[in-house]
Design a protein around this motif. Structure first.
Motif, short mmCIF file in Angstrom:
data_model
loop_
_atom_site.label_atom_id
_atom_site.label_comp_id
_atom_site.label_asym_id
_atom_site.label_seq_id
_atom_site.Cartn_x
_atom_site.Cartn_y
_atom_site.Cartn_z
N GLU A 369 8.22 -2.26 5.75
CA GLU A 369 7.27 -1.66 6.69
C GLU A 369 7.18 -0.15 6.53
N TYR A 370 8.25 0.47 6.05
CA TYR A 370 8.21 1.91 5.84
C TYR A 370 7.30 2.27 4.66
N SER A 371 7.22 1.38 3.68
CA SER A 371 6.26 1.59 2.60
C SER A 371 4.84 1.58 3.15
N TRP A 372 4.58 0.65 4.04
CA TRP A 372 3.24 0.57 4.64
C TRP A 372 2.93 1.81 5.48
N ILE A 373 3.94 2.29 6.22
CA ILE A 373 3.74 3.48 7.04
C ILE A 373 3.40 4.68 6.16
N LEU A 374 4.12 4.83 5.05
CA LEU A 374 3.87 5.95 4.15
C LEU A 374 2.50 5.83 3.50
N LEU A 375 2.10 4.61 3.14
CA LEU A 375 0.76 4.41 2.60
C LEU A 375 -0.29 4.79 3.64
N ASN A 376 -0.02 4.41 4.88
CA ASN A 376 -0.95 4.76 5.94
C ASN A 376 -1.07 6.27 6.10
N TYR A 377 0.04 6.96 5.96
CA TYR A 377 0.03 8.43 6.05
C TYR A 377 -0.84 9.03 4.96
N LEU A 378 -0.79 8.41 3.77
CA LEU A 378 -1.56 8.92 2.63
C LEU A 378 -3.03 8.49 2.67
N GLY A 379 -3.36 7.58 3.60
CA GLY A 379 -4.74 7.16 3.74
C GLY A 379 -5.07 5.84 3.07
N VAL A 380 -4.06 5.01 2.79
CA VAL A 380 -4.27 3.71 2.15
C VAL A 380 -4.16 2.61 3.20
N ASP A 381 -5.21 1.85 3.39
CA ASP A 381 -5.23 0.83 4.44
C ASP A 381 -5.00 -0.56 3.87
N ILE A 382 -3.91 -0.74 3.11
CA ILE A 382 -3.52 -2.07 2.63
C ILE A 382 -2.03 -2.23 2.86
N ARG A 383 -1.59 -3.48 2.93
CA ARG A 383 -0.17 -3.76 3.15
C ARG A 383 0.27 -4.86 2.19
N PRO A 384 0.48 -4.50 0.95
CA PRO A 384 0.87 -5.49 -0.05
C PRO A 384 2.33 -5.91 0.09
N TRP A 385 2.68 -7.00 -0.61
CA TRP A 385 4.04 -7.54 -0.60
C TRP A 385 4.77 -7.18 -1.90
N PRO A 386 6.08 -7.36 -1.93
CA PRO A 386 6.84 -7.08 -3.16
C PRO A 386 6.36 -7.92 -4.33
N GLU A 387 6.56 -7.39 -5.53
CA GLU A 387 6.12 -8.05 -6.75
C GLU A 387 7.23 -8.02 -7.81
N VAL A 388 7.11 -8.94 -8.76
CA VAL A 388 7.92 -8.90 -9.98
C VAL A 388 6.99 -9.12 -11.16
N TRP A 389 7.44 -8.73 -12.36
CA TRP A 389 6.62 -8.85 -13.56
C TRP A 389 7.51 -9.29 -14.73
N PHE A 390 7.00 -10.19 -15.56
CA PHE A 390 7.76 -10.59 -16.74
C PHE A 390 6.80 -11.07 -17.81
N THR A 391 7.30 -11.18 -19.02
CA THR A 391 6.47 -11.59 -20.16
C THR A 391 6.79 -13.02 -20.57
N ARG A 392 5.94 -13.56 -21.43
CA ARG A 392 6.15 -14.91 -21.96
C ARG A 392 7.46 -14.97 -22.75
N ASP A 393 7.74 -13.93 -23.50
CA ASP A 393 8.98 -13.92 -24.29
C ASP A 393 10.20 -13.93 -23.38
N GLU A 394 10.13 -13.23 -22.27
CA GLU A 394 11.27 -13.20 -21.34
C GLU A 394 11.47 -14.56 -20.68
N LEU A 395 10.38 -15.25 -20.37
CA LEU A 395 10.50 -16.60 -19.84
C LEU A 395 11.11 -17.53 -20.88
#
Length: 599
Positions: A369-395
């Motif tokens: 929620e603190y990420s969302w608060i800081l985004l709101n301070y900067l003027g961003v009106d979205i509240r995304p969730w955590p993400e992960v990223w990986f490649t086919r080779d890693e899988l």
């Protein structure tokens, strides 16, 4: 219902029935079947057959992999000692695929080869329930669908561990039907970005928003270079990943650089929201040594590009990671951070290193929620969730280590549990002897096919100890990168472990989480929560529960690890058994239905 079923069976398959085939009565472990050639009544030869075919087909039926069952053909089956049962399983596959003529042929084969009337009735009635379950799922009646799938499995496979099979059946059936359900969203090729596709609760339920007077006056069009300091533990990096997505939306054309400590640096290797990542050493003690600070200063001074337009330190809590000191090495016009009310460095005010401070009155929110608060301070009106990223080779690297074939485009046929054994502080470290016993009981009591132990290089010795005492676990401790761990969790059914970075990677991958907690439920820190989130560092946006120590412990005992050690492996097994029996766990498996076909 059964009168109607009998009418349908007569219509589909007729009343013809031949005498049983004596070959069906022959059950053995040999891998060849006796075949009498029609022109050679006095001699015989053995014909090879697949001795694992029946077990594989039975598993496909239990999971509802109808397409695989339709690939059983007469030529393959006719010399198999279990050909009658295999033919009947082929019937189930063809009926669920809507191919009645093929089903009629195979049911006559099953009758000719000696399949009992009772077994035929069981499989056909089970198929009726599966069809009703699919119809209920399409209509959006999840409870009814789960009930019919449960009846299907219980009737067709009595005595099996139904609650595990049903959950797998539900997930695969919804995947086959293309029924939309909130789960993993997988994008991109060859890098896969995984974000659990569940929308946040309304703003009034998720924490405070800052009024417009508290928002920054920075004009986004004037920003061409942004640097973000992220020097926390791995879990904080994962929970802070939504902030990066918001920053990219705010500054779509800007160069975005993140400065991260080496223990978490690999997490960003495929992050689509940043342009560059600068890696600095981890602290070797409570404070950075002057030698380390000098080395970090040298690394930062070599960054090309000159002065940044915006520098952001998104950490809301006490600056234990000394980001304020590191920030002083980075030239920037706007320097933004949360106001710190406490300091861990004597005589040093962390607020003095920044020229824009975000004030928050509530310090009991969830980390995200603190990420969302800081985004709101900067003027961003979205509240995304955590993400992960990986490649086919890693899988593929993960698949190779497991010795199995896994793919994010196919529902995993094995019940996979990932167990994290490490944590950054002693109070969250569960005894290694308990992990070994947990691995054994997960397999023997809950039927888990693969128990994958994961952890960092620091836990290698513990991983080897656990593996030496459990024949059921696959030791991946110190053998996976953070991206490979994300790939593994994306195809796993469950994650078990303490409050740690891997727990948050699992949750961001969409994997349900059972946390082995180190704080009693009555502890003050458990109050750091909001009603939709759980406590401050709880796994978010997935089905997750925490098993907590049942007794009161002092802060000293908690710090020593006494509290978490009070939780026994048998208690975790009972907790997990209840966890995976809940409808929410079955629903979590439908995240696989969101995975697109490979192109």
């Amino acid at each position: 219902m059964f009168t109607t079923l009998r009418t349908l069976l007569t219509h589909w398959f007729g009343r013809h029935r031949r005498a049983p085939d004596p070959d069906v009565q022959t059950q053995g472990a040999y891998a060849e079947a006796e075949l009498v050639h029609p022109d050679e009544h006095t001699s015989s030869r053995r014909v090879p057959y697949d001795e694992n075919l029946l077990e594989r087909a039975r598993t496909q039926w239990q999971f509802g992999d109808w397409e695989s069952l339709t690939k059983l053909d007469r030529d393959t089956l006719q010399h198999h000692p279990d050909r009658a049962k295999l033919a009947l399983l082929a019937v189930a596959g063809h009926l669920q695929q809507g191919d009645s003529p093929a089903a009629k042929q195979f049911i006559r084969l099953a009758q000719e080869w000696g399949c009992s009337k009772r077994l035929i009735t069981q499989i056909l009635v089970a198929g009726v329930h599966n069809t009703l379950g699919r119809a209920s799922a399409v209509a959006g009646r999840q409870s009814a669908a789960l009930d019919h799938f449960s009846r299907s499995v219980s009737i067709g496979s009595p005595g099996s561990d139904a609650h595990l099979i049903v959950q797998a059946r539900l997930g695969l059936q919804l995947s086959q039907l293309g029924v939309p359900y909130q789960g993993i969203a997988l994008f991109g090729d060859p890098t896969y970005q995984i974000q659990v596709a569940k929308e946040p609760e309304p703003a009034t339920r998720i924490g405070p928003s800052l009024d417009k007077s508290q928002q920054t006056g920075i004009d986004p069009s004037s920003v061409s270079r942004v640097v973000i300091l992220r020097l926390d533990n791995v879990g904080d990096h994962v929970l802070g990943s939504p902030f990066l997505k918001g920053i990219r939306k705010l500054y779509p054309s800007a160069e975005i650089v993140i400065i991260a400590n080496e223990s978490a640096a690999s997490y960003y290797s495929h992050c689509p929201w940043i342009d560059h990542m600068i890696q600095i050493p981890n602290r070797q003690a409570l404070f950075y040594s002057q030698k380390q600070l000098d080395a970090i200063h040298q690394i930062i001074s070599e960054m090309p590009g000159g002065t940044f337009d915006v520098l952001i330190n998104p950490r809301f809590a006490e600056d234990y990671y000394h980001a304020c000191l590191i920030s002083s090495y980075v030239p920037a016009r706007h320097r933004i951070a949360f106001r710190q009310n406490r300091t861990v460095l004597d005589g040093l005010d962390p607020n003095s290193f920044y020229n824009e401070l975000v004030d928050i009155e509530n310090d009991t929110l969830h980390t995200i929620e603190y990420s969302w608060i800081l985004l709101n301070y900067l003027g961003v009106d979205i509240r995304p969730w955590p993400e992960v990223w990986f490649t086919r080779d890693e899988l593929q690297a993960v698949c190779t280590r497991l010795g199995v074939s896994l793919s994010p485009w196919k529902f995993p046929e094995l019940f996979i549990v990932v167990v994290g054994i490490g944590a950054s502080t002693k109070n969250r470290v569960w005894p290694k002897e308990f992990y070994a016993e947990l691995a054994n009981q997960l397999s023997s009591k809950l039927g888990v096919a693969l128990v994958c132990m994961v952890g960092s290089d620091n836990e290698r010795e513990a991983g080897e100890f656990i593996a030496s005492r459990s024949e059921y676990c696959v030791n991946l401790v110190g053998r996976t990168t953070l991206n490979e761990l994300a790939a593994l969790c994306s195809v796993a059914h469950l994650y078990i472990g303490p409050d740690s970075g891997p727990k948050h990677i699992a949750a961001a991958s969409g994997c349900p989480v059972v946390e082995i907690g180190h704080l009693p439920s009555s502890h003050a820190s458990r109050a750091r929560s909001f009603d939709t989130m759980g406590r401050c560092w709880a796994a978010v946006n997935v089905y997750a529960r925490t098993i907590s120590p049942g007794s009161l412990f002092s802060d000293t005992q908690i710090a020593k690890g006494d509290a978490i050690a009070a939780i026994l492996p048998s208690q975790v097994i009972d907790f997990v058994s209840e966890f995976i029996s809940a409808p929410a766990f079955a629903e979590s498996l439908t995240r696989f239905s969101r995975l697109p076909e490979r192109k």
